[in-house]
Design an enzyme around this catalytic site. Structure first.
Site, PDB file in Angstrom:
ATOM      1  N   TYR A 188     -71.966 102.115  25.790  1.00  0.00           N
ATOM      2  CA  TYR A 188     -71.893 101.577  27.150  1.00  0.00           C
ATOM      3  C   TYR A 188     -71.328 102.628  28.117  1.00  0.00           C
ATOM      4  O   TYR A 188     -71.900 102.883  29.189  1.00  0.00           O
ATOM      5  CB  TYR A 188     -71.018 100.320  27.149  1.00  0.00           C
ATOM      6  N   SER A 233     -70.339 101.928  38.039  1.00  0.00           N
ATOM      7  CA  SER A 233     -69.994 102.553  36.767  1.00  0.00           C
ATOM      8  C   SER A 233     -68.896 101.727  36.104  1.00  0.00           C
ATOM      9  O   SER A 233     -68.907 100.497  36.162  1.00  0.00           O
ATOM     10  CB  SER A 233     -69.564 104.001  36.992  1.00  0.00           C
ATOM     11  N   SER A 234     -67.940 102.390  35.497  1.00  0.00           N
ATOM     12  CA  SER A 234     -66.851 101.703  34.798  1.00  0.00           C
ATOM     13  C   SER A 234     -65.691 102.649  34.617  1.00  0.00           C
ATOM     14  O   SER A 234     -65.886 103.865  34.463  1.00  0.00           O
ATOM     15  CB  SER A 234     -67.341 101.213  33.427  1.00  0.00           C
ATOM     16  N   LYS A 278     -72.717 104.859  31.614  1.00  0.00           N
ATOM     17  CA  LYS A 278     -72.022 104.929  32.890  1.00  0.00           C
ATOM     18  C   LYS A 278     -71.705 106.374  33.271  1.00  0.00           C
ATOM     19  O   LYS A 278     -71.719 106.733  34.454  1.00  0.00           O
ATOM     20  CB  LYS A 278     -70.751 104.084  32.844  1.00  0.00           C
TER      21      LYS A 278
END
Length: 253
Positions: free
Chosen positions: A158, A144-145, A162
């Protein structure tokens, strides 16, 4: 999971974070199959580096944004696993991704669809396709982020993908638990790579700002993430399941 040398499949393993994951896992005694989208020479260089560490490796082409190709990829993977005299692999790391930086107001439908296909649909259906090839007792790590926790302008699409991945991880952990497969999310913070045009690495102002907002006082490096993945996939971490683990040095806390 088998008592043989574990095999990890890392998507997007020819560069950046995926390359670091592959090398760190090799250092910890894991064989690696990595995928690459277009640069075969780059991927083969990683394979060679893994082999110098005394582990076995292979590289396969895969565009995770094209779900229609996944059955053919699984067939290729079966053939590659025969080199190990194995029918299954142990660890799946859904790492491959692209970066899109655009304000919410300016994000196009084409950009959104590409992000869906690569980051969410790709992860969902590649994992589904590969389920018969993942060993019982194996592991899945979905990347993920930090952007799914904190919000920075320009990453709405984006980060949304995630966020979806983080929910999916919990459902996979629940549904695959009967097979002893643990599933976790690993969420990197800002890292010095060529991702997204290399802004974090190459823009001194951006780099300094992120370092100033990170408890450990610097921007992350690829090996920070590679090492975390190797740790998460070690037998010592076998009881970690359904979790989101952020590896950001304490960014925006």
């Amino acid at each position: 999971m088998s008592t043989q040398t574990p095999i990890a499949l890392i998507t997007g393993g020819s560069r950046g974070l995926g390359k670091s994951m592959a090398l760190k896992l090799a250092e910890h005694g894991t064989d690696v199959v990595l995928t690459y989208r277009s640069n075969q020479a780059e991927a083969q260089a990683v394979v060679a580096a893994i082999e110098t560490l005394g582990r076995r490796a292979a590289a396969l082409p895969l565009d995770v944004g094209k779900a229609a190709t996944f059955n053919d990829f699984a067939t290729q993977l079966r053939q590659v696993l025969q080199q190990w005299q194995r029918e299954r692999f142990d660890y799946l790391v859904n790492n491959a991704g692209i970066g899109v930086h655009a304000s919410f107001a300016d994000t196009t439908e084409a950009q959104f669809d590409e992000l869906v296909n690569v980051h969410f649909k790709g992860t969902f259906f590649l994992t589904q396709t590969l389920l018969p090839l993942i060993a019982d007792g194996g592991r899945i790590v979905n990347v993920s982020s930090g952007l799914a926790r904190f919000a920075l302008p320009g990453y709405s699409a984006y980060a949304s993908m995630k966020g979806a991945i983080e929910v999916l991880t919990r459902y996979l952990a629940k549904e695959l638990g009967a097979r002893g497969i643990a599933v976790n999310t690993l969420a990197p913070g800002a890292i010095e790579t060529d991702f997204g045009g290399g802004t974090v690495r190459d823009n001194a102002n951006v780099n300094a700002f992120i370092a100033s907002q990170t408890a450990l006082g610097r921007v992350g490096l690829p090996d920070d993430i590679g090492g975390a993945v190797a740790s998460l996939l070690s037998t010592d971490s076998r009881w970690i399941n359904g979790q989101r683990i952020e590896v950001s040095g304490g960014m925006f806390i």
